[in-house]
Scaffold this active site. Sequence first.
Site, PDB file in Angstrom:
ATOM      1  N   HIS A 166      39.157  46.943  48.622  1.00 27.26           N
ATOM      2  CA  HIS A 166      39.130  45.676  49.351  1.00 27.26           C
ATOM      3  C   HIS A 166      40.466  44.973  49.100  1.00 27.26           C
ATOM      4  O   HIS A 166      40.748  44.552  47.976  1.00 27.26           O
ATOM      5  CB  HIS A 166      37.963  44.823  48.882  1.00 27.26           C
ATOM      6  CG  HIS A 166      36.635  45.472  49.097  1.00 27.26           C
ATOM      7  ND1 HIS A 166      35.589  45.358  48.203  1.00 27.26           N
ATOM      8  CD2 HIS A 166      36.188  46.262  50.107  1.00 27.26           C
ATOM      9  CE1 HIS A 166      34.547  46.043  48.661  1.00 27.26           C
ATOM     10  NE2 HIS A 166      34.889  46.594  49.807  1.00 27.26           N
ATOM     11  N   GLU A 169      41.148  41.736  47.024  1.00 26.75           N
ATOM     12  CA  GLU A 169      40.871  41.797  45.584  1.00 26.75           C
ATOM     13  C   GLU A 169      42.127  42.285  44.864  1.00 26.75           C
ATOM     14  O   GLU A 169      42.165  43.345  44.250  1.00 26.75           O
ATOM     15  CB  GLU A 169      39.662  42.699  45.337  1.00 26.75           C
ATOM     16  CG  GLU A 169      38.402  42.146  45.995  1.00 26.75           C
ATOM     17  CD  GLU A 169      37.247  43.135  46.070  1.00 26.75           C
ATOM     18  OE1 GLU A 169      37.329  44.207  45.437  1.00 26.75           O
ATOM     19  OE2 GLU A 169      36.261  42.836  46.770  1.00 26.75           O
ATOM     20  N   HIS A 257      37.598  46.629  41.207  1.00 26.57           N
ATOM     21  CA  HIS A 257      37.376  45.653  42.277  1.00 26.57           C
ATOM     22  C   HIS A 257      37.554  44.234  41.747  1.00 26.57           C
ATOM     23  O   HIS A 257      37.843  44.016  40.567  1.00 26.57           O
ATOM     24  CB  HIS A 257      35.958  45.804  42.841  1.00 26.57           C
ATOM     25  CG  HIS A 257      35.775  46.984  43.729  1.00 26.57           C
ATOM     26  ND1 HIS A 257      35.761  46.904  45.099  1.00 26.57           N
ATOM     27  CD2 HIS A 257      35.597  48.296  43.429  1.00 26.57           C
ATOM     28  CE1 HIS A 257      35.585  48.109  45.613  1.00 26.57           C
ATOM     29  NE2 HIS A 257      35.480  48.977  44.621  1.00 26.57           N
ATOM     30  N   GLU A 334      34.443  45.096  37.877  1.00 25.96           N
ATOM     31  CA  GLU A 334      34.591  43.903  38.722  1.00 25.96           C
ATOM     32  C   GLU A 334      35.315  42.820  37.924  1.00 25.96           C
ATOM     33  O   GLU A 334      34.874  42.437  36.837  1.00 25.96           O
ATOM     34  CB  GLU A 334      33.225  43.379  39.164  1.00 25.96           C
ATOM     35  CG  GLU A 334      32.485  44.295  40.129  1.00 25.96           C
ATOM     36  CD  GLU A 334      32.967  44.148  41.561  1.00 25.96           C
ATOM     37  OE1 GLU A 334      33.936  43.402  41.791  1.00 25.96           O
ATOM     38  OE2 GLU A 334      32.366  44.792  42.447  1.00 25.96           O
TER      39      GLU A 334
END
Length: 374
Positions: A166, A169, A257, A334
């Site tokens: 993504h 990010e 991410h 994350e």
Amino acid sequence: MRINSEFCGGAIEVLEACRADNIQLNITKDNQSCTRQWFYFSVETNQPEAHYIDIKNAGNVTFAKAWQGYKVFASYDNKHWFTLPTQFDGQSLTFGHESTSTIAYYAYFVPYSLERQASLEAELVNHSDINIETITTTANGNSINLLSIGEISPDKKNVWIIARQHPGESMAQWIAEGVVRSLSDAERFEALLKQVNLFVVMNMNPDGSQIGNHRTNAVGQNLNRCWSASSKESCPEVYAVQAEMNKRGVDFFLDIHGDESIPHNFMMAYGNKCVGKQFKQLLAEKEPRFQLKYDYDTYQSSCTSACSATTCGSGQTATSYVAQTFDATSLLLEASFKQLENRPNSEVWDQVSCIELGRNVAESLSEFVPEFLS
């Protein structure tokens, strides 16, 4: 006065910009999808002035919970970044800044440009233990580059790291830089490199990174929902990486991410969850900006959008695909867009912190993976 987003990763819509103390903007959608989250722009004036910026549609973004406890990033040179007090009233995101320069940049998180990536790769290619190979070309003509670290041998186990599926990010690529910079020290990581082949894709989505998308590539595909049915046409990025994985094999996998809503850095484990838990514990011992208490199982969901096709949605993710296809330990890291709640308020979570986290990921791999794979 000029509002500019015509640079790598730039994205904003100007509503009104007659005065520096009354700048009204909108966050734009990804070029071919309904995702709306990323912004990055500059304010250019003839002399230093106080800026007051109102992002009018912040309440109508893909991840509305993103603005709770959030602070916007600012810079005068695109190198040194700092955060500003930021307010969100349920619809508008506003912030003021007593600019000391005729140009100031503002971004959702510290951007990571294709130019920086090219510069880093030019530096890394001089290392005898690192090979950089272009495995495919994207819709916009950018390269998906695979870094191979160490002497690649079919007799070794295979460790894979990918980042920035993504594009908004950007912290994922800063973390990946920290990992790669550490692992490029072949002497320090000699024991690890003797036992494993290391493969890294630092930027899975250069098209989205270039045009200022948050969640999708240039043709509107969320790459992390393409793994069960990738194609050369719509997601060549995933298709090419899968082909390399099938050719080389995967024994340990990390996908990096960023999470918009949760104010913590955390990791989810797939495949052998006991092994994943052990790695998470080791990283938490080394890295104070990583914690074990909060994750997707223990924190309220960050998926708040009705646009399911390009956000949370359906479709197999990289971590679930790798765990099922290769029976490999598969980890999702994350990292937060926000100030970390488990750290002091005086400590900024920025690109420098991301690189340090990446270095500690590399250290953890060095200690953990050889024992795990033996």
